[in-house]
Design a protein around this motif. Structure first.
Motif, PDB file in Angstrom:
ATOM      1  N   CYS B 243       0.815  -1.217   0.000  1.00 14.04           N
ATOM      2  CA  CYS B 243       0.000   0.000   0.000  1.00 14.04           C
ATOM      3  C   CYS B 243       0.848   1.266   0.000  1.00 14.04           C
ATOM      4  N   CYS B 271      -3.881  -1.985   5.735  1.00 11.38           N
ATOM      5  CA  CYS B 271      -3.260  -2.111   4.416  1.00 11.38           C
ATOM      6  C   CYS B 271      -4.331  -2.318   3.339  1.00 11.38           C
ATOM      7  N   ARG B 275      -5.418   0.069   0.160  1.00  7.20           N
ATOM      8  CA  ARG B 275      -5.364  -0.371  -1.235  1.00  7.20           C
ATOM      9  C   ARG B 275      -6.734  -0.264  -1.905  1.00  7.20           C
ATOM     10  N   THR B 282      -0.472   2.960  -5.417  1.00  2.27           N
ATOM     11  CA  THR B 282       0.089   1.684  -4.984  1.00  2.27           C
ATOM     12  C   THR B 282       1.539   1.604  -5.439  1.00  2.27           C
ATOM     13  N   GLN B 284       3.267  -1.250  -5.786  1.00  2.00           N
ATOM     14  CA  GLN B 284       3.444  -2.693  -5.917  1.00  2.00           C
ATOM     15  C   GLN B 284       4.874  -3.022  -6.334  1.00  2.00           C
TER      16      GLN B 284
END
Lengths: 198, 291
Positions: B243, B271, B275, B282, B284
């Motif tokens: 996140c 979290c 998200r 984000t 990621q």
């Protein structure tokens, strides 16, 4: 012997709801919390007083009744039947004291105040009062209170502020007070400190 | 037989009354450990029997229960305790901190600030903050009675002498309402400041050690320290790989056997909520560090 009135209609859930009211009141001293599940107790025991007693008292907790409650046999018989609590004659022997005439309550130090090693072995006083919207305002501070809390209670012992101050000075020893009126409850645990208004 | 073989929320009424009396004394004496007659529960000691008994004594049909284990809603301990109360009390359960009225926790305080009306129930393994300094209960009881807490400061000082800083990172001792030194349970010291002046009531249950203690709302909780070595919060100096939060408490996750690791929020609900929120960027995989 007179007929006994019933206890909680639903003993499990009513005791839970009443406990949560008492716990909320204790965690936020000065807050008046409604008690929803009440019982038809023999007079002069009020509905909320009886509900708190059924919730907290049992065979493990000796109970002292003040002279007004001990005047007739009905309250003692009702408590014995529904809770199994032993009733004691000396305030010092009680884990719980129930008082219907709080204005003439014995000095708090006549009850068990616990020891420094075991401060939890102290009495809880259930003071049955008449109302929470009358009487001299008690201004309180301490754990559970954001800044100041104000509670109006009538009737109380005339020297209530001095009593609370003396009780706080014993900390961590001291008695804890649960106040009941009609269908509501408030609490003054030993951690509260009355604030002197100037 | 169709009738349930146990009472609402499993415990019998006499046990609940005993626990409820202990809870009220615990709230009246903030930080003091009230002894109680801990019962055998259908789970072993060490799995949160103290927290479970406190939860069982306070829980009502209108409550919404959340259970977390190290911040996570979906580990074995959290799932089994949530199911236990779903089954024995029929209460609604949730993973969302904001929806819950009762949150039972093992070793974390949720990232989302708690509100008035919420109750946080901690599972406590060793409630006595002085236990590893003084093994005798008679002595630690006396030390609490006399407010004799010099030994705790000696322990923290020894940390400084040996490591150059206070090396205690979890179960960091606190002083409650200026009186009792208390073990906040093995929460990371990152969470310690959340204990102070919370809007929520905090209850602590130690099943094996048979103690219940409490911090009322709006109560000052101070982490012990020294003027020249003040208390410091600590978290991994990274942001969450899922996140992107750079302020939450992070778990380090080993991803392979070549030193690969990533950091993710310990609080799974926090979290996931971040998200799910559309405005949150984000990050990621950005934080996956290769060693």
């Amino acid at each position: 012997m007179a007929t006994l009135t019933a206890g909680f209609a639903d003993p499990v859930l009513a005791a839970q709801a009443t406990f949560r009211a008492v716990m909320d009141a204790t965690a936020r001293p000065g807050t008046v919390v409604p008690v929803i599940d009440t019982v038809a107790a023999p007079p002069p025991l009020a509905a909320a007083t009886a509900a708190v007693a059924l919730t907290l008292v049992d065979g493990d907790t000796p109970v002292w009744l003040d002279p007004r409650l001990a005047a007739g046999p009905e309250v003692a018989a009702w408590l014995r039947f529904h809770t199994g609590a032993p009733l004691v004659d000396r305030p010092a022997d009680a884990a719980f004291a129930i008082l219907a005439d709080p204005a003439s309550a014995p000095p708090f130090e006549h009850f068990s105040i616990g020891t420094l090693d075991d401060p939890d072995r102290s009495a809880t006083l259930i003071l049955q009062v008449e109302r929470f919207d009358d009487g001299a305002p008690l201004v309180l501070s301490g754990p559970g209170i954001a800044d100041r809390a104000t509670l109006r209670v009538a009737p109380l012992p005339p020297d209530m502020v001095a009593r609370l101050t003396a009780n706080r000075a014993l900390f961590p020893r001291g008695v804890d007070l649960i106040l009941t009126a009609g269908h509501a409850v408030a609490a003054l645990p030993r951690s509260v400190m009355p604030v002197m208004e100037r | 037989m169709n009738a349930p073989a146990y009472n609402f929320a499993y415990l019998d009424e006499q046990t609940k009354r005993m626990i409820r009396r202990a809870i009220l004394k615990a709230i009246a004496i903030p930080g003091y450990q009230v002894p109680f007659a801990s019962r055998e529960m259908p789970m072993p000691y060490g799995w949160g029997t103290g927290g479970v008994q406190v939860t069982a004594a306070i829980l009502g049909p209108a409550d919404v229960l959340k259970v977390i284990d190290q911040g996570s809603d979906d580990t074995t301990n959290a799932v089994s305790i949530r199911k236990f109360f779903g089954r024995t009390a029929g209460v609604r359960t949730t993973t969302h901190t904001t929806e819950a009225t009762v949150i039972q926790t093992r070793h974390r305080v949720p990232e989302t600030p708690l509100k008035a009306g919420q109750i946080l129930v901690y599972q406590v393994p060793i409630p006595e903050p002085l236990r590893f300094l003084e093994p005798r209960e008679t002595e630690t009881r006396r030390m609490h009675a006399l407010e004799e807490y010099g030994l705790v400061h000696v322990k923290l000082y020894e940390d400084i002498a040996r490591h150059g800083h206070i090396a205690t990172t979890y179960a960091y001792p606190v002083k409650v309402a200026g009186r009792y030194v208390m073990d906040p349970s093995p929460i990371p010291k990152f969470d310690n400041p959340k204990l102070s002046n919370s809007d929520a009531l905090q209850l602590f249950g130690a099943g094996r050690e048979k103690r219940i203690y409490a911090i009322p709302p709006h109560t000052a909780v101070v982490s012990l320290d020294f003027e020249d070595h003040p208390f410091e919060q600590w978290r991994h100096p990274a942001s969450c790989a899922l996140c992107g939060d750079d302020a939450s408490f992070l778990d380090e996750v080993i991803t392979d056997d070549r030193g690969g690791r990533m950091f993710v929020c310990s609080d799974t609900d926090h979290c996931e909520s971040r998200r799910a929120a559309p405005s949150q960027p984000t990050v990621q995989d950005a934080e996956v560090a290769r060693g």
